[in-house]
Scaffold this active site. Structure first.
Site, PDB file in Angstrom:
ATOM      1  N   VAL A  16      -0.538  38.738  83.720  1.00 13.68           N
ATOM      2  CA  VAL A  16      -1.752  37.787  83.816  1.00 13.68           C
ATOM      3  C   VAL A  16      -3.143  38.202  84.127  1.00 13.68           C
ATOM      4  O   VAL A  16      -4.131  37.855  83.569  1.00 13.68           O
ATOM      5  CB  VAL A  16      -1.341  37.036  85.451  1.00 13.68           C
ATOM      6  CG1 VAL A  16      -2.366  35.909  85.558  1.00 13.68           C
ATOM      7  CG2 VAL A  16      -0.055  36.505  85.106  1.00 13.68           C
ATOM      8  N   ASP A  34      -5.427  48.107  90.322  1.00 10.44           N
ATOM      9  CA  ASP A  34      -3.855  47.895  90.477  1.00 10.44           C
ATOM     10  C   ASP A  34      -3.317  49.085  91.063  1.00 10.44           C
ATOM     11  O   ASP A  34      -4.025  50.307  90.940  1.00 10.44           O
ATOM     12  CB  ASP A  34      -3.332  47.942  88.772  1.00 10.44           C
ATOM     13  CG  ASP A  34      -1.931  47.321  88.911  1.00 10.44           C
ATOM     14  OD1 ASP A  34      -1.796  46.362  88.244  1.00 10.44           O
ATOM     15  OD2 ASP A  34      -1.025  48.100  89.635  1.00 10.44           O
ATOM     16  N   ARG A  39      -0.004  52.587  85.469  1.00 10.10           N
ATOM     17  CA  ARG A  39      -0.541  51.570  84.880  1.00 10.10           C
ATOM     18  C   ARG A  39      -2.239  51.851  84.653  1.00 10.10           C
ATOM     19  O   ARG A  39      -2.697  51.653  83.320  1.00 10.10           O
ATOM     20  CB  ARG A  39      -0.511  50.267  85.526  1.00 10.10           C
ATOM     21  CG  ARG A  39      -1.065  49.040  84.948  1.00 10.10           C
ATOM     22  CD  ARG A  39      -0.455  48.548  83.773  1.00 10.10           C
ATOM     23  NE  ARG A  39      -0.847  47.254  83.348  1.00 10.10           N
ATOM     24  CZ  ARG A  39      -0.709  46.709  82.088  1.00 10.10           C
ATOM     25  NH1 ARG A  39       0.241  47.423  81.267  1.00 10.10           N
ATOM     26  NH2 ARG A  39      -0.954  45.570  81.724  1.00 10.10           N
ATOM     27  N   THR A  85       4.839  37.098  92.271  1.00  8.73           N
ATOM     28  CA  THR A  85       5.608  36.317  93.485  1.00  8.73           C
ATOM     29  C   THR A  85       7.068  36.138  93.052  1.00  8.73           C
ATOM     30  O   THR A  85       7.273  35.018  92.390  1.00  8.73           O
ATOM     31  CB  THR A  85       4.805  35.156  93.677  1.00  8.73           C
ATOM     32  OG1 THR A  85       4.434  34.412  92.468  1.00  8.73           O
ATOM     33  CG2 THR A  85       3.569  35.526  94.620  1.00  8.73           C
ATOM     34  N   THR A 120       1.972  32.421  91.229  1.00  6.89           N
ATOM     35  CA  THR A 120       2.847  31.221  91.330  1.00  6.89           C
ATOM     36  C   THR A 120       3.315  31.156  92.705  1.00  6.89           C
ATOM     37  O   THR A 120       4.131  31.986  93.451  1.00  6.89           O
ATOM     38  CB  THR A 120       4.070  31.096  90.353  1.00  6.89           C
ATOM     39  OG1 THR A 120       3.657  31.177  88.960  1.00  6.89           O
ATOM     40  CG2 THR A 120       4.713  29.821  90.673  1.00  6.89           C
ATOM     41  N   CYS A 261       8.798  33.274  85.380  1.00 10.39           N
ATOM     42  CA  CYS A 261       8.100  31.883  85.659  1.00 10.39           C
ATOM     43  C   CYS A 261       9.641  30.984  85.662  1.00 10.39           C
ATOM     44  O   CYS A 261       9.973  30.585  87.094  1.00 10.39           O
ATOM     45  CB  CYS A 261       7.209  31.412  85.065  1.00 10.39           C
ATOM     46  SG  CYS A 261       5.692  31.925  84.986  1.00 10.39           S
ATOM     47  N   ARG A 332      11.648  41.301  82.985  1.00 10.76           N
ATOM     48  CA  ARG A 332      11.938  40.786  84.373  1.00 10.76           C
ATOM     49  C   ARG A 332      12.821  39.609  84.268  1.00 10.76           C
ATOM     50  O   ARG A 332      12.801  38.907  83.379  1.00 10.76           O
ATOM     51  CB  ARG A 332      10.576  40.245  84.947  1.00 10.76           C
ATOM     52  CG  ARG A 332       9.698  41.574  85.369  1.00 10.76           C
ATOM     53  CD  ARG A 332       8.461  41.084  85.853  1.00 10.76           C
ATOM     54  NE  ARG A 332       7.505  40.001  84.720  1.00 10.76           N
ATOM     55  CZ  ARG A 332       6.491  39.705  84.928  1.00 10.76           C
ATOM     56  NH1 ARG A 332       5.822  39.578  86.092  1.00 10.76           N
ATOM     57  NH2 ARG A 332       5.931  39.051  83.877  1.00 10.76           N
TER      58      ARG A 332
END
Length: 406
Positions: A16, A34, A39, A85, A120, A261, A332
């Site tokens: 995102v 981050d 990363r 989240t 989210t 999601c 994930r």
């Protein structure tokens, strides 16, 4: 009109946050933050291990950069929080990453700063948890000293057609100060031209979770129909083709539901519903169905191997594709990964190959070179990436059985 000085910071540079950073730094001196040092090191080289952005896309203007040093973002005045989240093992909302971000912000925010959350959440988190946390830690007052908003992410990994600059983006805030509203519009219109402004943050939070819940429920229904057709020995595709001749029939595809999601959002909404003494039985029924698919598919794989006279306990078999959906590197909540791990636990000779996954702490994968040098008795395709098609065809040409489902 006085020019507004905007110095954005994107907190969390995953699926995102990175595309938002890329868009913002085209117009502003933007900092990407981050905590993951690896990363940051890779992004400085223009490498996105998520394989969503090419090196030429991850370029930096003179004053834009990425960092894991909190001190380097303290001069920013517009923060966009894009952290995961997930849910806990007991299917409860896990807001730890969000709270950690608020903890970082509490050490650096100043009067006049604007903070937007994109993660989210269930309705009420932005105002009742994040804003209150910042107030308690800083002694600054929300909507007076600092200002918050919520813009639900709509990133779809692997989907180049619906990239962030092409989608409609909900932008919710509760400030009435014109300067702040102008700043918010300027920032988000640099991300996408399709900005939908609203002044009720809780409504935007709710809209986000039901977008994914609707899809989760529809896939669950088609998964159930798919299994029923198999039990009745009916051609599922033909059944759907016939049903699609009606003008208002909505067509979905059965399959494994994973990612960040769809397997998560129903639990967020049911959590707040339960807090308000309302049991949402329909959306959790969909979750149960989609979670069951990993059991169903695992059993079908064993059944098909036995039908081919191939012993699943000691035969040399390769599994192709373990990401949660095709053409992405994201594992994930991947049911494909869970199935592969369970099969490999049953038979240590089973090898796993996924062209999108080079390193995974949860499972050992083989390289393409190792794959081509092995004599496999069968190949099981779980996640059918487009770039696996030639490999699958080669197996078939060699008369090696290929087990596919969706």
């Amino acid at each position: 009109m006085q020019k507004i000085y905007i110095r954005p910071c994107v907190i969390g540079l995953g699926y995102v946050g990175l595309p938002i950073f890329i868009r913002l730094q085209k117009k502003f001196d933007t900092i990407g933050f981050d905590l993951n040092k690896n990363r940051i090191q890779n992004l400085k080289k223009g490498i996105d291990l998520n394989k969503e952005h090419l090196k030429r896309e991850i370029c930096y203007n003179n004053n834009s950069f990425v960092t894991n040093n909190v001190q380097k973002i303290k001069n920013c005045n517009f923060f966009i929080v894009c952290v995961p989240t997930p849910i806990t093992k007991s299917n409860k909302p896990d807001l730890n990453a969000l709270i950690s971000s608020c903890k970082i912000l509490s050490k650096i925010i100043k009067r006049g700063d604007i903070i937007f959350f994109e993660s989210t959440v269930y309705p009420g988190v932005t105002e009742n948890i994040c804003a209150r946390y910042l107030e308690n830690k800083t002694k600054l007052k929300e909507n007076k000293d600092f200002f918050i908003g919520y813009s639900p992410e709509r990133v779809n990994p692997g989907d180049k057609h619906h990239s962030i600059e092409k989608i409609s983006k909900i932008v919710a805030y509760n400030t009435k100060i014109k300067k702040n509203i102008d700043t918010i519009k300027t920032v988000y219109k640099s991300i996408t031209n399709k900005v939908v402004l609203v002044n009720k943050i809780k409504e935007a939070e709710t809209a986000k979770v039901i977008e994914n819940i609707q899809r989760d429920l529809n896939i669950a229904l088609f998964n159930e129909i798919f299994i029923l057709c198999e039990k009745l020995k009916l051609n599922f595709n033909q059944v759907i083709k016939l049903a699609s001749t009606k003008w208002n029939f909505i067509k979905f595809q059965p399959g494994l539901v994973g990612g960040h999601c769809l397997p998560v959002d129903p639990y967020y909404l049911s959590f707040i519903a339960k807090k308000n003494r309302f049991k949402m039985s329909v959306l959790l029924a969909g979750r149960n169905m989609n979670n069951y698919m990993k059991i169903y598919l695992y059993d079908k794989i064993l059944e098909k191997l036995k039908g081919l006279k191939i012993n699943p306990n000691n035969s040399n078999i390769v599994i192709l594709g373990i990401t949660y959906k095709k053409n992405v590197a994201d594992t994930r909540n991947s049911l494909a990964l869970e199935i592969a791990k369970k099969l490999q636990k049953k038979n240590r000779k089973i090898k796993i190959f996924d062209p999108y996954v080079s390193n995974n702490k949860n499972i050992k994968l083989i390289s393409l070179k190792t794959l081509n040098s092995n004599n496999f008795k069968a190949a099981v395709v779980i996640t059918k990436h487009n770039n696996l098609k030639r490999l699958i065809q080669n197996f078939k040409l060699k008369k090696i059985p290929v087990i596919e489902f969706f």
